[in-house]
Design a protein around this motif. Sequence first.
Motif, mmCIF file in Angstrom:
data_model
loop_
_atom_site.group_PDB
_atom_site.id
_atom_site.type_symbol
_atom_site.label_atom_id
_atom_site.label_comp_id
_atom_site.label_asym_id
_atom_site.label_seq_id
_atom_site.Cartn_x
_atom_site.Cartn_y
_atom_site.Cartn_z
ATOM 1 N N CYS A 244 0.837 -1.217 0.000
ATOM 2 C CA CYS A 244 0.000 0.000 0.000
ATOM 3 C C CYS A 244 0.864 1.256 0.000
ATOM 4 N N PHE A 247 1.947 1.732 -3.464
ATOM 5 C CA PHE A 247 0.868 2.265 -4.293
ATOM 6 C C PHE A 247 0.810 3.787 -4.204
ATOM 7 N N PRO A 424 -3.640 1.243 -9.194
ATOM 8 C CA PRO A 424 -3.444 1.225 -7.742
ATOM 9 C C PRO A 424 -4.645 1.753 -6.953
ATOM 10 N N TYR A 428 -5.601 -0.635 -3.928
ATOM 11 C CA TYR A 428 -5.279 -0.184 -2.571
ATOM 12 C C TYR A 428 -6.297 -0.649 -1.533
#
Length: 542
Positions: A244, A247, A424, A428
């Motif tokens: 994450c 991302f 993303p 996410y």
Amino acid sequence: MSVIKVEMKIENDLFQLDDEENQAEGVSKNLDDEAESESKAPEPNYLSTNLDLNNSSWPRSYRKSMDMLSPPSVSFMRKNSLTDICSSFSTTFKRRPQISQNEQSLSKPFISETSAFKEELPTLTEPLKLTVSSCSKISHSELPPSTGRKCSFSQAVLNTTNLLCGIGLLTTPYAVREGGWFSLILLVMFGIICCHTGILLQKCLESSPRLHSYPDIGEAAFGIYGRLGISVSIILCMELYAACVEFIILMGDNLSSLFPKSYLSLAGINLESHHIFAITATLVVLPTVWLRNLSLISYLSVGGIFASILVALSLLWVGVVDQVGFHPCGKALDLSNIPVAVGIYGFAFAGHSVIPNIYTSMKEPSQFPSALITSFGFCILMYIGVAILGFLIFGDSVKSQFTLSMPKELPASGIAAWITVVIPLTKYPLTILPVALSIEELIPWPKLRCYAVSVLLRTILVFSTLVVALSIPFFGSLLALNGSLMAMLVALIFPCACSLRLLSGRLTKVEIASCILIMVVGLVCSIIGTYSAIIRIADKVD
């Protein structure tokens, strides 16, 4: 009438006698079964005999939350795919607290207690039920209801390929720049090894019907310490959290490349384009993390494989049609920077956190090895093609994301950058969900297990990824660190260690030797790659 009553009474007496005889036979049969079960040796698969029932299944929501990264109902050959998507969309506005049969099975301990143990501790079952029901209020309300559908071979291939063709594809040209042309041999080697360890996870799952997810395998192999002590669950959550962070960096870098002159000065704080768009990306993705049901996003994220292909075609278009050209250069092998390439290649094939879920969702589990080999084979070719193209086009000037090296004035470059931003956004919330649910399950007070607290925790979690992304905005080095430190553990070391433990007595000497060799390779690569990545990050921060 009196004669009829007497006959009925006699019949009732006969029925009661029959019932008493049946009950007596049943009791004697149960006693015989209990005596026989006590005389049997325990199953070799379950090597731990004293698990805490209240803690052994943490995180309970892991399996179902990871299922959303590979929704089995997605298929272009199904006639009712659109209906499935529409029905999943409607569930985002409805809370469905009921617990499916699969979820109930997660609350059961892996070790089946003997009858004597049940008689000594008869009160342990009720607290366990209360704990699971209270956790389900926040852990399962945002997860889609289980449909019981199974995926076909083609769907398993699609889901696995979509899982592997991720952000690692963008960094393969950079890995060639760091490690040299011969580092591509390592790319193929890691692809083959990770495919093999994925099949090892399948064999571990087949060792017992109670195993459904990666943490289940760790607990069955090493007890509660396998689930927590050797950090299977914790490492998986750390790996997802690091993804994450990447991302956020990825979206911020590509948006700033599209709008490089952006600048903001607020209350004496000067924000450059990268900071502005990293914050913007976080604010955009934040409401999606609050959703009760993320099933619609899970369908959108399946387009990642086609987005990856489109980005690769954009790179080819820039080199051939836009006549940027190919410029052969680079070293054959750079031993000083090879650890960076090792970490990136390891990260590229580390999809093992979801592989058990794909296996358990298949109609024909026997086809899983073929599906895995097909997916890994396609991804190896994809990674090699992009790595060669990117490095031939941009040479030593290629950046950690090849989209940042593409000329900004070309339409193909804009398409690749926007795709790299959009994907993303869908990945996410699905990636952070298992981490968020795992933290929410640790709340000790039932009154705090509510939607408001869940929103607060997830908001803090999302902004913490932003803080890390702004503090360490080095995409390539952070990706290499994640690949070396966590991906090596998840994809190489843990599968081999668990298979040696669970499948002992069924492995040949060659298989045992290969597992030990893979563990040694994974451990060496993890130590060297982690050290190299930390040194690089420390030098850049200073």
